[in-house]
Design a protein around this motif. Structure first.
Motif, PDB file in Angstrom:
ATOM      1  N   LYS A 133       0.829  -1.208   0.000  1.00 31.86           N
ATOM      2  CA  LYS A 133       0.000   0.000   0.000  1.00 31.86           C
ATOM      3  C   LYS A 133       0.865   1.261   0.000  1.00 31.86           C
ATOM      4  CE  LYS A 133      -3.794   2.356   2.346  1.00 31.86           C
ATOM      5  NZ  LYS A 133      -3.132   3.676   2.192  1.00 31.86           N
ATOM      6  N   LEU A 134       1.913   1.246   0.815  1.00 30.99           N
ATOM      7  CA  LEU A 134       2.822   2.383   0.843  1.00 30.99           C
ATOM      8  C   LEU A 134       3.473   2.578  -0.522  1.00 30.99           C
ATOM      9  CD1 LEU A 134       4.564   1.852   4.305  1.00 30.99           C
ATOM     10  CD2 LEU A 134       3.032   3.741   3.683  1.00 30.99           C
ATOM     11  N   GLN A 135       3.834   1.480  -1.159  1.00 37.71           N
ATOM     12  CA  GLN A 135       4.452   1.548  -2.483  1.00 37.71           C
ATOM     13  C   GLN A 135       3.524   2.272  -3.459  1.00 37.71           C
ATOM     14  OE1 GLN A 135       6.547  -2.027  -3.935  1.00 37.71           O
ATOM     15  NE2 GLN A 135       5.246  -1.935  -5.735  1.00 37.71           N
ATOM     16  N   ASP A 136       2.244   1.939  -3.410  1.00 38.71           N
ATOM     17  CA  ASP A 136       1.269   2.614  -4.270  1.00 38.71           C
ATOM     18  C   ASP A 136       1.152   4.088  -3.900  1.00 38.71           C
ATOM     19  OD1 ASP A 136       0.761   0.190  -5.505  1.00 38.71           O
ATOM     20  OD2 ASP A 136      -1.000  -0.258  -4.277  1.00 38.71           O
ATOM     21  N   ASP A 137       1.105   4.354  -2.594  1.00 40.80           N
ATOM     22  CA  ASP A 137       0.961   5.733  -2.122  1.00 40.80           C
ATOM     23  C   ASP A 137       2.161   6.597  -2.517  1.00 40.80           C
ATOM     24  OD1 ASP A 137      -1.430   4.996  -0.972  1.00 40.80           O
ATOM     25  OD2 ASP A 137      -0.631   4.826   1.072  1.00 40.80           O
ATOM     26  N   TYR A 138       3.325   5.982  -2.653  1.00 43.80           N
ATOM     27  CA  TYR A 138       4.530   6.730  -2.994  1.00 43.80           C
ATOM     28  C   TYR A 138       4.652   7.006  -4.494  1.00 43.80           C
ATOM     29  CZ  TYR A 138       6.191   5.743   1.771  1.00 43.80           C
ATOM     30  OH  TYR A 138       6.324   5.665   3.146  1.00 43.80           O
ATOM     31  N   GLY A 139       3.667   6.606  -5.275  1.00 48.45           N
ATOM     32  CA  GLY A 139       3.669   6.949  -6.692  1.00 48.45           C
ATOM     33  C   GLY A 139       4.168   5.881  -7.639  1.00 48.45           C
ATOM     34  N   PHE A 140       4.293   4.632  -7.167  1.00 40.97           N
ATOM     35  CA  PHE A 140       4.676   3.541  -8.060  1.00 40.97           C
ATOM     36  C   PHE A 140       3.417   2.994  -8.731  1.00 40.97           C
ATOM     37  CE2 PHE A 140       8.267   3.781  -5.259  1.00 40.97           C
ATOM     38  CZ  PHE A 140       9.360   3.433  -6.040  1.00 40.97           C
ATOM     39  N   GLU A 141       3.412   2.964 -10.049  1.00 36.87           N
ATOM     40  CA  GLU A 141       2.270   2.457 -10.792  1.00 36.87           C
ATOM     41  C   GLU A 141       2.366   0.939 -10.909  1.00 36.87           C
ATOM     42  OE1 GLU A 141       2.132   4.478 -14.531  1.00 36.87           O
ATOM     43  OE2 GLU A 141       1.639   6.414 -13.636  1.00 36.87           O
ATOM     44  N   ARG A 142       1.334   0.259 -10.473  1.00 37.22           N
ATOM     45  CA  ARG A 142       1.328  -1.206 -10.437  1.00 37.22           C
ATOM     46  C   ARG A 142       1.498  -1.789 -11.836  1.00 37.22           C
ATOM     47  NH1 ARG A 142      -1.164  -5.271  -7.121  1.00 37.22           N
ATOM     48  NH2 ARG A 142      -0.059  -7.175  -7.681  1.00 37.22           N
ATOM     49  N   VAL A 143       2.372  -2.785 -11.957  1.00 37.30           N
ATOM     50  CA  VAL A 143       2.577  -3.488 -13.226  1.00 37.30           C
ATOM     51  C   VAL A 143       2.441  -4.987 -12.988  1.00 37.30           C
ATOM     52  CG1 VAL A 143       4.090  -1.740 -14.241  1.00 37.30           C
ATOM     53  CG2 VAL A 143       5.089  -3.554 -12.846  1.00 37.30           C
TER      54      VAL A 143
END
Length: 208
Positions: A133-143
């Motif tokens: 969730k933090l990864q998404d919040d930090y601006g990484f677009e899911r691939v």
């Protein structure tokens, strides 16, 4: 209900204070990295680093390796200032224990592989969900392309001003794995990220 919520608040506050203390103490104790050249007692990396009793195996990720052999705890990780406070908190509150860190510099950027042993598979799953969730919040677009099942991977979006590259988290039983590669040029940084991730999932397979 009130007592339960109060208990959670107290636990979070205590953990936050501990993370700050870990960062200060770790920075003092371990400081910056030491070049790997001439280092002694460095744990083996790659297939030679695997054994039935030590699941913290790091893939052969190439490049110029830096010596982080002494980084074997969350205190030491906090001292390197590679993770945010919230990321450290996710690991600390879920009981993160032994650590293995590998850092390697390439001509197109830097690779970081971190493995943390959690108390149980469930603790690893909880930490994984929080870090994802933090990864998404930090601006990484899911691939999902070129990404095995069970791996939460993302790349920095084209309009995001952060340094290009990718980051992934996954678990293997009670082990939490983090893979990251960042570099100045988007295409080469993302390509190398997927290469490093592919190598690491071969060394430590993700759970479905």
């Amino acid at each position: 209900m009130r007592s339960t919520n109060a208990g959670r608040i107290v636990t979070t506050v205590v953990a936050a204070v501990a993370i700050i203390a870990l960062g200060v103490c770790g920075w003092i104790a371990w400081g910056q990295y030491v070049p790997l050249k001439h280092a002694r007692g460095t744990p083996p990396i790659g297939e030679s680093g695997r054994s039935p009793v030590d699941p913290l195996a790091v893939a052969e990720i190439g490049g110029a390796k830096e010596n982080y052999a002494q980084v074997d705890s969350l205190a030491a990780v906090a001292g390197q200032r590679m993770l945010t406070r919230d990321e450290l908190l996710a690991l600390y509150t879920n009981g993160g224990g032994r650590v293995r860190l590998a850092v390697s510099r390439h001509d197109v950027g830097k690779a970081i592989v971190l493995l943390v042993q959690m108390p149980s598979r469930q603790d690893a799953r909880t930490a994984l969900n929080e870090l994802a969730k933090l990864q998404d919040d930090y601006g990484f677009e899911r691939v999902t392309r070129r990404v095995p099942k069970g791996v939460h991977a993302g790349v920095i979006g084209g309009k995001n001003p952060a340094e290009p590259g990718g980051r992934a988290h996954y678990q293997h039983d009670d082990i939490l794995v983090r893979v990251e590669f960042r570099g100045p040029r988007r295409a080469s940084a993302e390509a190398k990220f997927f290469q490093v991730l592919e190598a690491q999932v071969r060394a430590v397979e993700p759970d479905d």
